[in-house]
Design a protein around this motif. Structure first.
Motif, PDB file in Angstrom:
ATOM      1  N   ALA A   9      10.372   5.439   3.911  1.00 19.60           N
ATOM      2  CA  ALA A   9       9.502   4.553   4.686  1.00 19.60           C
ATOM      3  C   ALA A   9       9.383   3.196   4.013  1.00 19.60           C
ATOM      4  O   ALA A   9       9.436   2.145   4.674  1.00 19.60           O
ATOM      5  N   VAL A  10       9.243   3.197   2.697  1.00 21.04           N
ATOM      6  CA  VAL A  10       9.160   1.927   1.956  1.00 21.04           C
ATOM      7  C   VAL A  10      10.477   1.166   2.063  1.00 21.04           C
ATOM      8  O   VAL A  10      10.475  -0.069   2.221  1.00 21.04           O
ATOM      9  N   ASN A  11      11.603   1.884   2.000  1.00 20.73           N
ATOM     10  CA  ASN A  11      12.902   1.217   2.185  1.00 20.73           C
ATOM     11  C   ASN A  11      12.942   0.485   3.513  1.00 20.73           C
ATOM     12  O   ASN A  11      13.411  -0.659   3.605  1.00 20.73           O
ATOM     13  N   ALA A  12      12.460   1.150   4.570  1.00 19.02           N
ATOM     14  CA  ALA A  12      12.460   0.541   5.897  1.00 19.02           C
ATOM     15  C   ALA A  12      11.554  -0.688   5.937  1.00 19.02           C
ATOM     16  O   ALA A  12      11.903  -1.714   6.538  1.00 19.02           O
ATOM     17  N   LEU A  13      10.389  -0.607   5.296  1.00 18.69           N
ATOM     18  CA  LEU A  13       9.457  -1.737   5.277  1.00 18.69           C
ATOM     19  C   LEU A  13      10.004  -2.892   4.436  1.00 18.69           C
ATOM     20  O   LEU A  13       9.721  -4.061   4.721  1.00 18.69           O
ATOM     21  N   ASN A  14      10.767  -2.566   3.403  1.00 13.04           N
ATOM     22  CA  ASN A  14      11.400  -3.620   2.610  1.00 13.04           C
ATOM     23  C   ASN A  14      12.412  -4.408   3.432  1.00 13.04           C
ATOM     24  O   ASN A  14      12.604  -5.608   3.235  1.00 13.04           O
ATOM     25  N   GLU A  15      13.065  -3.720   4.362  1.00 12.08           N
ATOM     26  CA  GLU A  15      14.070  -4.363   5.210  1.00 12.08           C
ATOM     27  C   GLU A  15      13.443  -5.109   6.386  1.00 12.08           C
ATOM     28  O   GLU A  15      13.987  -6.118   6.850  1.00 12.08           O
ATOM     29  N   ASP A  16      12.304  -4.634   6.867  1.00 14.95           N
ATOM     30  CA  ASP A  16      11.667  -5.212   8.060  1.00 14.95           C
ATOM     31  C   ASP A  16      10.173  -4.901   7.942  1.00 14.95           C
ATOM     32  O   ASP A  16       9.703  -3.882   8.427  1.00 14.95           O
ATOM     33  N   GLU A  17       9.422  -5.790   7.285  1.00 20.65           N
ATOM     34  CA  GLU A  17       8.077  -5.475   6.808  1.00 20.65           C
ATOM     35  C   GLU A  17       7.149  -4.948   7.888  1.00 20.65           C
ATOM     36  O   GLU A  17       6.336  -4.063   7.633  1.00 20.65           O
ATOM     37  N   HIS A  18       7.246  -5.484   9.096  1.00 19.89           N
ATOM     38  CA  HIS A  18       6.360  -5.043  10.172  1.00 19.89           C
ATOM     39  C   HIS A  18       7.114  -4.279  11.266  1.00 19.89           C
ATOM     40  O   HIS A  18       6.585  -4.066  12.359  1.00 19.89           O
ATOM     41  N   LEU A  19       8.344  -3.864  10.946  1.00 15.26           N
ATOM     42  CA  LEU A  19       9.190  -3.090  11.855  1.00 15.26           C
ATOM     43  C   LEU A  19       9.333  -3.762  13.226  1.00 15.26           C
ATOM     44  O   LEU A  19       9.356  -3.100  14.263  1.00 15.26           O
ATOM     45  N   GLU A  20       9.441  -5.061  13.207  1.00 18.48           N
ATOM     46  CA  GLU A  20       9.511  -5.832  14.443  1.00 18.48           C
ATOM     47  C   GLU A  20      10.877  -5.736  15.128  1.00 18.48           C
ATOM     48  O   GLU A  20      10.993  -5.996  16.323  1.00 18.48           O
ATOM     49  N   LYS A  21      11.895  -5.338  14.356  1.00 17.68           N
ATOM     50  CA  LYS A  21      13.246  -5.273  14.912  1.00 17.68           C
ATOM     51  C   LYS A  21      13.566  -3.898  15.506  1.00 17.68           C
ATOM     52  O   LYS A  21      14.649  -3.700  16.064  1.00 17.68           O
ATOM     53  N   ILE A  22      12.643  -2.963  15.368  1.00 14.04           N
ATOM     54  CA  ILE A  22      12.900  -1.580  15.775  1.00 14.04           C
ATOM     55  C   ILE A  22      12.075  -1.237  17.002  1.00 14.04           C
ATOM     56  O   ILE A  22      10.873  -1.486  17.040  1.00 14.04           O
ATOM     57  N   ARG A  23      12.730  -0.658  17.997  1.00 15.21           N
ATOM     58  CA  ARG A  23      12.018  -0.170  19.175  1.00 15.21           C
ATOM     59  C   ARG A  23      11.331   1.144  18.856  1.00 15.21           C
ATOM     60  O   ARG A  23      11.883   1.986  18.138  1.00 15.21           O
ATOM     61  N   VAL A  82       0.847  -1.197   0.000  1.00 20.04           N
ATOM     62  CA  VAL A  82       0.000   0.000   0.000  1.00 20.04           C
ATOM     63  C   VAL A  82       0.881   1.246   0.000  1.00 20.04           C
ATOM     64  O   VAL A  82       0.692   2.170  -0.799  1.00 20.04           O
ATOM     65  N   PHE A  83       1.862   1.269   0.908  1.00 19.99           N
ATOM     66  CA  PHE A  83       2.802   2.402   0.941  1.00 19.99           C
ATOM     67  C   PHE A  83       3.533   2.524  -0.389  1.00 19.99           C
ATOM     68  O   PHE A  83       3.729   3.624  -0.910  1.00 19.99           O
ATOM     69  N   ASN A  84       3.925   1.394  -0.949  1.00 16.19           N
ATOM     70  CA  ASN A  84       4.653   1.388  -2.215  1.00 16.19           C
ATOM     71  C   ASN A  84       3.794   1.973  -3.332  1.00 16.19           C
ATOM     72  O   ASN A  84       4.289   2.697  -4.207  1.00 16.19           O
ATOM     73  N   SER A  85       2.483   1.696  -3.303  1.00 17.59           N
ATOM     74  CA  SER A  85       1.585   2.161  -4.361  1.00 17.59           C
ATOM     75  C   SER A  85       1.445   3.675  -4.373  1.00 17.59           C
ATOM     76  O   SER A  85       1.080   4.261  -5.394  1.00 17.59           O
ATOM     77  N   TRP A  86       1.715   4.306  -3.231  1.00 14.70           N
ATOM     78  CA  TRP A  86       1.585   5.757  -3.145  1.00 14.70           C
ATOM     79  C   TRP A  86       2.773   6.497  -3.765  1.00 14.70           C
ATOM     80  O   TRP A  86       2.747   7.729  -3.873  1.00 14.70           O
ATOM     81  N   ARG A  87       3.803   5.773  -4.142  1.00 15.08           N
ATOM     82  CA  ARG A  87       5.040   6.431  -4.571  1.00 15.08           C
ATOM     83  C   ARG A  87       4.931   7.065  -5.948  1.00 15.08           C
ATOM     84  O   ARG A  87       5.768   7.883  -6.328  1.00 15.08           O
ATOM     85  N   GLU A  88       3.913   6.709  -6.726  1.00  8.39           N
ATOM     86  CA  GLU A  88       3.691   7.331  -8.026  1.00  8.39           C
ATOM     87  C   GLU A  88       2.221   7.694  -8.162  1.00  8.39           C
ATOM     88  O   GLU A  88       1.344   6.905  -7.825  1.00  8.39           O
ATOM     89  N   GLY A  89       1.962   8.904  -8.633  1.00  3.79           N
ATOM     90  CA  GLY A  89       0.605   9.330  -8.904  1.00  3.79           C
ATOM     91  C   GLY A  89      -0.152   9.857  -7.706  1.00  3.79           C
ATOM     92  O   GLY A  89      -1.238  10.418  -7.862  1.00  3.79           O
ATOM     93  N   SER A  90       0.390   9.708  -6.511  1.00  2.00           N
ATOM     94  CA  SER A  90      -0.311  10.136  -5.303  1.00  2.00           C
ATOM     95  C   SER A  90       0.153  11.517  -4.873  1.00  2.00           C
ATOM     96  O   SER A  90       1.319  11.883  -5.044  1.00  2.00           O
TER      97      SER A  90
END
Length: 291
Positions: free
Chosen positions: A215-229, A197-205
């Motif tokens: 933000a998408v880069n971060a989600l690509n590395e850790d989809e649910h941000l489970e490794k980040i406090r 969904v976040f990725n879809s906003w990168r063009e045309g939005s």
């Protein structure tokens, strides 16, 4: 041009590299001898040939004044000191006035671009006298992104850092909006791919932006941000923006809320929310979680 550069950390080191790639001679000084081009501030200034000599200071706000005073003792009439760090704008006029009797001019430069500035260029917001800006313009042209935008002479002393302060306040609010939207999407069971969904906003939005890309880069590395406090510090500019808004009686509710939310992130167990939970229990019998 030739220029001295004090502070070769994440920003300063990359700026040195980008300027050298553009053909400028940069003599860097850092307290870490492994990355420094000179042994002392005096040695750095000695390596600068011709006049005027220009020294760019890229250090934390807490030590800017001591560094400027140190380098000023080796400079003189017509030379220029630039503070390119995230400094409080209200300190810029006193600094310019302190240097003026020696004939040293002063520029305050807000710099945005982070670790990506080396390859993408830096957005530069400059405060100071037009003549001094003109002297340093080749440096600014090399640091800014290619194209029409990315540089502004915002006004007299203090204008550069004031513009950067407001920039960072806006940044706080935009980041908070993305974060809240992401949390809401994650909470919705019927949304099965928040990252896309976040990725879809990168063009045309209308919300597409570099921050969204990051933000998408971060989600690509850790989809649910489970490794980040869930902890976010503030480096000062958000506070200064809110303080300036109070002084000028300008409402900035989005920026102010995003700042205070960062404070909440530092609490393991929010005292205020304890009271909210207690009151809900008292008037409605809502369950409370006990430690």
């Amino acid at each position: 041009m030739q220029m001295g550069l004090i502070g070769l950390g994440r920003m300063g080191g990359n700026m040195r590299e980008r300027l050298r790639a553009a053909g400028h001679t940069i003599v860097g000084y850092d307290m870490n001898p492994e990355i420094s081009d000179s042994t002392t501030v005096a040695d750095m200034v000695d390596q600068l040939e011709g006049t005027p000599r220009v020294v760019w200071v890229m250090v934390p706000d807490q030590v800017v004044d001591s560094v400027i005073d140190d380098v000023a003792q080796y400079l003189g009439e017509g030379d220029i000191i630039i503070d390119g760090g995230n400094s409080r704008w209200s300190n810029d006029i006193p600094r310019a006035e302190r240097l003026a009797p020696k004939g040293i001019d002063y520029l305050d430069v807000g710099v945005s671009g982070g670790v990506w500035g080396l390859q993408n260029g830096y957005a530069l917001m400059v405060g100071g006298k037009p003549d001094s800006v003109a002297v340093v313009q080749p440096i600014f042209d090399a640091l800014k992104p290619e194209g029409e935008f990315g540089f502004v002479h915002a006004g007299d002393h203090g204008a550069g850092h004031f513009a950067k302060m407001v920039h960072n306040g806006i940044e706080y609010a935009i980041m908070q909006a993305f974060a809240e939207g992401w949390e809401l999407l994650e909470a919705a069971d019927h949304v099965t791919d928040v990252r896309q969904v976040f990725n879809s906003w990168r063009e045309g939005s209308v919300v597409k932006s570099w921050l969204l890309d990051l933000a998408v880069n971060a989600l690509n590395e850790d989809e649910h941000l489970e490794k980040i406090r869930g902890y976010a510090s503030d480096s000062g500019e958000g506070r200064w923006t809110v303080e300036a808004a109070i002084d000028l009686a300008v409402p900035v509710p989005a920026i102010a809320t995003s700042l205070f939310t960062r404070f909440t992130s530092r609490q393991e167990d929010s005292p205020a929310m304890k009271m909210v939970a207690a009151m809900r229990n008292q008037f409605g019998g809502h369950a409370v979680k006990e430690n």
